[in-house]
Write a protein that holds these residues in place. Structure first.
Motif, PDB file in Angstrom:
ATOM      1  N   GLN A  95      -7.718   0.806   1.470  1.00  0.00           N
ATOM      2  CA  GLN A  95      -8.533   1.894   2.014  1.00  0.00           C
ATOM      3  C   GLN A  95      -7.922   3.268   1.755  1.00  0.00           C
ATOM      4  O   GLN A  95      -8.310   4.255   2.381  1.00  0.00           O
ATOM      5  CB  GLN A  95      -8.732   1.677   3.522  1.00  0.00           C
ATOM      6  CG  GLN A  95      -9.397   0.338   3.836  1.00  0.00           C
ATOM      7  CD  GLN A  95      -9.598   0.112   5.325  1.00  0.00           C
ATOM      8  OE1 GLN A  95     -10.082   0.982   6.035  1.00  0.00           O
ATOM      9  NE2 GLN A  95      -9.227  -1.076   5.798  1.00  0.00           N
ATOM     10  N   GLY A  96      -6.940   3.325   0.856  1.00  0.00           N
ATOM     11  CA  GLY A  96      -6.364   4.615   0.467  1.00  0.00           C
ATOM     12  C   GLY A  96      -5.263   5.120   1.377  1.00  0.00           C
ATOM     13  O   GLY A  96      -4.793   6.252   1.188  1.00  0.00           O
ATOM     14  N   ILE A  97      -4.827   4.328   2.339  1.00  0.00           N
ATOM     15  CA  ILE A  97      -3.806   4.799   3.275  1.00  0.00           C
ATOM     16  C   ILE A  97      -2.474   5.015   2.564  1.00  0.00           C
ATOM     17  O   ILE A  97      -1.811   6.047   2.744  1.00  0.00           O
ATOM     18  CB  ILE A  97      -3.642   3.800   4.443  1.00  0.00           C
ATOM     19  CG1 ILE A  97      -4.934   3.738   5.261  1.00  0.00           C
ATOM     20  CG2 ILE A  97      -2.465   4.197   5.325  1.00  0.00           C
ATOM     21  CD1 ILE A  97      -4.922   2.664   6.338  1.00  0.00           C
ATOM     22  N   ALA A  98      -2.054   4.041   1.761  1.00  0.00           N
ATOM     23  CA  ALA A  98      -0.771   4.169   1.058  1.00  0.00           C
ATOM     24  C   ALA A  98      -0.780   5.371   0.124  1.00  0.00           C
ATOM     25  O   ALA A  98       0.215   6.104   0.023  1.00  0.00           O
ATOM     26  CB  ALA A  98      -0.473   2.886   0.283  1.00  0.00           C
ATOM     27  N   THR A  99      -1.910   5.597  -0.562  1.00  0.00           N
ATOM     28  CA  THR A  99      -2.016   6.747  -1.463  1.00  0.00           C
ATOM     29  C   THR A  99      -1.806   8.047  -0.695  1.00  0.00           C
ATOM     30  O   THR A  99      -1.050   8.936  -1.134  1.00  0.00           O
ATOM     31  CB  THR A  99      -3.386   6.758  -2.151  1.00  0.00           C
ATOM     32  OG1 THR A  99      -3.498   5.601  -2.988  1.00  0.00           O
ATOM     33  CG2 THR A  99      -3.565   8.006  -2.994  1.00  0.00           C
ATOM     34  N   ARG A 100      -2.454   8.173   0.450  1.00  0.00           N
ATOM     35  CA  ARG A 100      -2.304   9.405   1.219  1.00  0.00           C
ATOM     36  C   ARG A 100      -0.869   9.564   1.731  1.00  0.00           C
ATOM     37  O   ARG A 100      -0.344  10.683   1.748  1.00  0.00           O
ATOM     38  CB  ARG A 100      -3.288   9.420   2.393  1.00  0.00           C
ATOM     39  CG  ARG A 100      -3.164  10.682   3.233  1.00  0.00           C
ATOM     40  CD  ARG A 100      -4.231  10.805   4.284  1.00  0.00           C
ATOM     41  NE  ARG A 100      -3.870  11.816   5.271  1.00  0.00           N
ATOM     42  CZ  ARG A 100      -4.588  12.121   6.347  1.00  0.00           C
ATOM     43  NH1 ARG A 100      -5.741  11.502   6.570  1.00  0.00           N
ATOM     44  NH2 ARG A 100      -4.170  13.038   7.205  1.00  0.00           N
ATOM     45  N   PRO A 137       1.126  -2.057  -8.227  1.00  0.00           N
ATOM     46  CA  PRO A 137       0.111  -1.327  -9.001  1.00  0.00           C
ATOM     47  C   PRO A 137       0.009   0.140  -8.598  1.00  0.00           C
ATOM     48  O   PRO A 137      -0.163   1.013  -9.456  1.00  0.00           O
ATOM     49  CB  PRO A 137      -1.182  -2.094  -8.683  1.00  0.00           C
ATOM     50  CG  PRO A 137      -0.726  -3.462  -8.303  1.00  0.00           C
ATOM     51  CD  PRO A 137       0.564  -3.261  -7.583  1.00  0.00           C
ATOM     52  N   LEU A 138       0.114   0.418  -7.306  1.00  0.00           N
ATOM     53  CA  LEU A 138       0.043   1.803  -6.834  1.00  0.00           C
ATOM     54  C   LEU A 138       1.205   2.614  -7.393  1.00  0.00           C
ATOM     55  O   LEU A 138       1.021   3.744  -7.879  1.00  0.00           O
ATOM     56  CB  LEU A 138       0.065   1.849  -5.307  1.00  0.00           C
ATOM     57  CG  LEU A 138       0.184   3.254  -4.678  1.00  0.00           C
ATOM     58  CD1 LEU A 138      -1.028   4.103  -5.027  1.00  0.00           C
ATOM     59  CD2 LEU A 138       0.368   3.139  -3.167  1.00  0.00           C
ATOM     60  N   LEU A 139       2.405   2.046  -7.345  1.00  0.00           N
ATOM     61  CA  LEU A 139       3.568   2.760  -7.863  1.00  0.00           C
ATOM     62  C   LEU A 139       3.415   3.039  -9.356  1.00  0.00           C
ATOM     63  O   LEU A 139       3.723   4.147  -9.822  1.00  0.00           O
ATOM     64  CB  LEU A 139       4.839   1.951  -7.593  1.00  0.00           C
ATOM     65  CG  LEU A 139       5.260   1.853  -6.124  1.00  0.00           C
ATOM     66  CD1 LEU A 139       6.361   0.809  -5.957  1.00  0.00           C
ATOM     67  CD2 LEU A 139       5.731   3.206  -5.602  1.00  0.00           C
ATOM     68  N   GLY A 143       3.122   6.791 -11.659  1.00  0.00           N
ATOM     69  CA  GLY A 143       4.152   7.157 -12.626  1.00  0.00           C
ATOM     70  C   GLY A 143       5.519   6.569 -12.382  1.00  0.00           C
ATOM     71  O   GLY A 143       6.486   6.918 -13.077  1.00  0.00           O
ATOM     72  N   TYR A 144       5.630   5.677 -11.397  1.00  0.00           N
ATOM     73  CA  TYR A 144       6.911   5.017 -11.159  1.00  0.00           C
ATOM     74  C   TYR A 144       7.085   3.863 -12.143  1.00  0.00           C
ATOM     75  O   TYR A 144       6.106   3.247 -12.569  1.00  0.00           O
ATOM     76  CB  TYR A 144       6.977   4.453  -9.731  1.00  0.00           C
ATOM     77  CG  TYR A 144       7.033   5.478  -8.632  1.00  0.00           C
ATOM     78  CD1 TYR A 144       8.216   5.732  -7.954  1.00  0.00           C
ATOM     79  CD2 TYR A 144       5.886   6.174  -8.237  1.00  0.00           C
ATOM     80  CE1 TYR A 144       8.272   6.660  -6.909  1.00  0.00           C
ATOM     81  CE2 TYR A 144       5.925   7.099  -7.206  1.00  0.00           C
ATOM     82  CZ  TYR A 144       7.120   7.336  -6.545  1.00  0.00           C
ATOM     83  OH  TYR A 144       7.161   8.250  -5.527  1.00  0.00           O
ATOM     84  N   GLU A 145       8.332   3.552 -12.445  1.00  0.00           N
ATOM     85  CA  GLU A 145       8.650   2.423 -13.319  1.00  0.00           C
ATOM     86  C   GLU A 145       9.768   1.607 -12.689  1.00  0.00           C
ATOM     87  O   GLU A 145      10.594   2.137 -11.928  1.00  0.00           O
ATOM     88  CB  GLU A 145       9.091   2.911 -14.705  1.00  0.00           C
ATOM     89  CG  GLU A 145       8.021   3.667 -15.467  1.00  0.00           C
ATOM     90  CD  GLU A 145       8.519   4.144 -16.825  1.00  0.00           C
ATOM     91  OE1 GLU A 145       9.750   4.109 -17.041  1.00  0.00           O
ATOM     92  OE2 GLU A 145       7.678   4.541 -17.649  1.00  0.00           O
ATOM     93  N   ILE A 146       9.825   0.316 -13.033  1.00  0.00           N
ATOM     94  CA  ILE A 146      10.913  -0.520 -12.547  1.00  0.00           C
ATOM     95  C   ILE A 146      12.218  -0.070 -13.202  1.00  0.00           C
ATOM     96  O   ILE A 146      12.310   0.039 -14.421  1.00  0.00           O
ATOM     97  CB  ILE A 146      10.660  -2.006 -12.856  1.00  0.00           C
ATOM     98  CG1 ILE A 146       9.430  -2.511 -12.071  1.00  0.00           C
ATOM     99  CG2 ILE A 146      11.883  -2.852 -12.491  1.00  0.00           C
ATOM    100  CD1 ILE A 146       9.046  -3.937 -12.400  1.00  0.00           C
ATOM    101  N   VAL A 147      13.223   0.212 -12.358  1.00  0.00           N
ATOM    102  CA  VAL A 147      14.511   0.655 -12.873  1.00  0.00           C
ATOM    103  C   VAL A 147      15.643  -0.314 -12.526  1.00  0.00           C
ATOM    104  O   VAL A 147      16.732  -0.231 -13.095  1.00  0.00           O
ATOM    105  CB  VAL A 147      14.866   2.060 -12.344  1.00  0.00           C
ATOM    106  CG1 VAL A 147      13.946   3.100 -12.962  1.00  0.00           C
ATOM    107  CG2 VAL A 147      14.800   2.118 -10.827  1.00  0.00           C
ATOM    108  N   ARG A 148      15.385  -1.225 -11.592  1.00  0.00           N
ATOM    109  CA  ARG A 148      16.436  -2.151 -11.185  1.00  0.00           C
ATOM    110  C   ARG A 148      15.841  -3.345 -10.450  1.00  0.00           C
ATOM    111  O   ARG A 148      14.813  -3.226  -9.783  1.00  0.00           O
ATOM    112  CB  ARG A 148      17.408  -1.456 -10.241  1.00  0.00           C
ATOM    113  CG  ARG A 148      18.853  -1.902 -10.367  1.00  0.00           C
ATOM    114  CD  ARG A 148      19.465  -1.463 -11.676  1.00  0.00           C
ATOM    115  NE  ARG A 148      20.925  -1.562 -11.669  1.00  0.00           N
ATOM    116  CZ  ARG A 148      21.686  -1.051 -12.610  1.00  0.00           C
ATOM    117  NH1 ARG A 148      21.153  -0.416 -13.633  1.00  0.00           N
ATOM    118  NH2 ARG A 148      23.007  -1.174 -12.554  1.00  0.00           N
TER     119      ARG A 148
END
Length: 314
Positions: A95-100, A137-139, A143-148
């Protein structure tokens, strides 16, 4: 849907604990916390709940929360690190909560990092949980990427017989070792990815935490200097957590890490209070910590990913 957006405070702690423990079960992270442990987080050095947290309510139900932690010191790579944590109740996802929440926490992270470390490179981090975690998927979209990757390992107690502790420098952790431990920790982790030196107030806060189990912590000490150490804590009934294992570079190659770890495990087994010991290890630990843990009976149980977005790029 009418939601109330606020921040975390002492009144929110019981609901915060309930949601946190639900997420630990649903998302299979096993990161359980008592209300008393979370209450301590509200007064962590460098954390201002009114500015660095979000609490989302549907009536009296806490349906989501977020926390921002910006490192008090630069990482050893010279980066200002901002970690965004939190989660959304499974019944309120999509419902867009995490995005906000990210829309609010990311700018605050940039602001605080600039305030503490002006002109320095900046990185946002967040946990991506297990492979099927809905946060991934949200991350990625942001623009986030797995770094570790980090692997949780467990060992039963008493389990297989432990090797004998033969080094006379190994003994219990005592209150007067708090500052020598901090100095040893900063030296030991200077080569570890993403680590930042612990400030005195920050380290003291951890050494006074409700979760600390000093009775099962061990250190190798010579002439007042801590060479190697294990710090333990507890958040789950009958389960001990190995919070930190470290050895100064100058003391490596002597088997000290194995000695202090073995001493800690033996102390835990002797209490009869624990059935299981758990720890987390960096999948590319520069000191080969995974092999050390396997040598004393730990086995991998799950792997989580850390995501990052360098320089706050959108």
């Amino acid at each position: 849907m009418t939601l109330r957006w606020s921040t975390l405070d002492t009144d929110a702690v019981p609901a915060w604990a309930e949601l946190t423990n639900l997420l630990a079960k649903v998302d299979r992270t096993e990161e359980y916390y008592d209300a008393e442990d979370l209450a301590e987080e509200l007064s962590e050095p460098g954390f201002d709940p009114e500015l660095d947290s979000v609490a989302v309510w549907d009536g009296d139900t806490l349906v989501a929360y977020s926390q921002l932690r910006v490192s008090l010191a630069l990482t050893y790579e010279g980066t200002a690190r901002a970690m965004i944590g939190g989660g959304v109740h499974p019944d309120w996802r999509g419902q867009g909560i995490a995005t906000r929440m990210f829309d609010e926490m990311e700018p605050r992270g940039r602001e605080l990092a600039t305030e503490r470390h002006p002109g320095e490179p900046f990185e946002l981090r967040a946990s991506g949980g297990l492979e099927d975690d809905p946060a991934r998927p949200l991350l990625s979209e942001r623009g986030y990427e797995i770094v570790r990757y980090f692997t949780a390992m467990q060992r039963p107690l008493p389990g297989d017989p432990l090797p004998e502790v033969t080094d006379p420098r190994v003994g219990p952790v005592t209150p007067e070792l708090a500052e020598p431990l901090r100095l040893a920790h900063n030296d030991a982790f200077a080569s570890h990815w993403g680590s930042a030196p612990q400030e005195p107030e920050q380290w003291a806060n951890g050494m006074e935490a409700r979760s600390l189990r000093i009775a099962t912590s061990r250190a190798a000490v010579a002439d007042g200097e801590v060479l190697s150490y294990v710090i333990t804590g507890q958040w789950v009934d009958r389960e001990l957590y190995i919070s930190i294992v470290g050895t100064r570079p100058s003391a490596r190659g002597q088997g000290l890490a194995r000695q202090v770890l073995t001493a800690s495990l033996a102390a835990a087994a002797a209490t009869g209070e624990y059935d299981l010991v758990e720890l987390d290890v960096d999948s590319v630990s520069p000191t080969g910590a995974g092999r050390l843990y396997e040598s004393v009976g730990f086995t991998p149980v799950r792997t989580t990913a850390t995501f990052a977005k360098a320089d706050g790029a959108s």
